[in-house]
Scaffold this active site. Sequence first.
Site, PDB file in Angstrom:
ATOM      1  N   LYS A 203       2.199 -11.924 -20.502  1.00  0.00           N
ATOM      2  CA  LYS A 203       3.364 -12.806 -20.337  1.00  0.00           C
ATOM      3  C   LYS A 203       4.423 -12.400 -21.366  1.00  0.00           C
ATOM      4  CE  LYS A 203       3.941 -17.645 -19.277  1.00  0.00           C
ATOM      5  NZ  LYS A 203       3.410 -18.979 -19.537  1.00  0.00           N
TER       6      LYS A 203
HETATM    7  C1  E4P Z   1       4.755 -21.519 -17.846  1.00  0.00           C
HETATM    8  O1  E4P Z   1       3.977 -20.610 -17.616  1.00  0.00           O
HETATM    9  C2  E4P Z   1       4.702 -22.410 -18.985  1.00  0.00           C
HETATM   10  O2  E4P Z   1       3.430 -22.292 -19.595  1.00  0.00           O
HETATM   11  C3  E4P Z   1       4.830 -23.862 -18.644  1.00  0.00           C
HETATM   12  O3  E4P Z   1       4.868 -24.097 -17.267  1.00  0.00           O
HETATM   13  C4  E4P Z   1       5.911 -24.561 -19.414  1.00  0.00           C
HETATM   14  O4  E4P Z   1       5.948 -25.910 -19.048  1.00  0.00           O
HETATM   15  P1  E4P Z   1       6.745 -26.997 -19.904  1.00  0.00           P
HETATM   16  O5  E4P Z   1       8.202 -26.797 -19.686  1.00  0.00           O
HETATM   17  O6  E4P Z   1       6.273 -28.316 -19.355  1.00  0.00           O
HETATM   18  O7  E4P Z   1       6.353 -26.764 -21.331  1.00  0.00           O
END
Ligand code: E4P
Length: 220
Positions: A84
Amino acid sequence: MKLFLDTGFSEEVKSVREWCSIDGVTTNPSLIAKSGKSFRQAVGDICEVLPDGDISAEIISMEYSQMLEEALSISDISKNIVIKIPVSEQGLRLTEELSRRGIRTNLTLVFSLPQVLLCAKAGATYISVFMGRIDDIAFDNAVNILSNAVSVVEKYHYSSEILAASIRHPVHLVQTMQEGVHAVTVPYSVLKGLYKHPLTSSGIDRFMLDWEAAGLDLQK
Ligand code: E4P
C-alpha cells in the site's frame, strides 16, 4: 465484487472468516497502531488467518530508496501481500517499479480523478478512493468520483481495480454496488451489521412461534 475487511486485528479477520467469504484485508498505519502488536506481527498474523486473501500493508517512508526497501521487505512477509502506497510523485515511481517486478500495489489516499488516472498509468493493482473522508469535508461528491473512476479504468482498459475505502456505514456499501465499483473495504463494525434486518428478525420469531404452537417436530 471483492469484499475486504479494513482492520489491523487478526482476531477480527478470524471471526469474520467464519461466516463471510472475504477476499482480503486492508491495513494502514493507524489500524496497525490500534492492534497493539508490532507491524510485522500484526501483518503476519493476518496473512496466516487468510492465506489466500490479498493483504494490503502500507509503507511509511517518503524517500524513494527507503520506500523501495520497505516495499521489498514487506512483500517478503508473505506471498499474498499487496504493497500500500500513498499517492505522490515517489509513490507513483515506486508503483511502476514494483509493477515491473511483479509486486502488487494498492495506491491509497486517492481523492480525485486525476490521481486515479496517474495511479492506473503507473500500473497500480488497486486504487483506493476514500468515501468517508471525502464526505467529511463536503468538498466533493464521493459517489461521483468513484463512479467516474470505474468508468475511466474500464473505458481505457487499465488493469487497475477501483477499491472503495473509508466506508463508514451500510449506505456507502450500497452506493459502491450501484456504481459497479470493483472492490470495497469495510470495517468490522459495519460488516457485522450487514446481515441484520428487522424484518429478518421478526420473520424468524414468527416462524418459531407458529412452529411451537403447532407442536411440530423436524423428525416427524
Ligand atoms: C483504506 O484502505 C483505509 O484503511 C481506510 O478505509 C480508511 O478509513 P477511514 O477514513 O475511516 O480511516
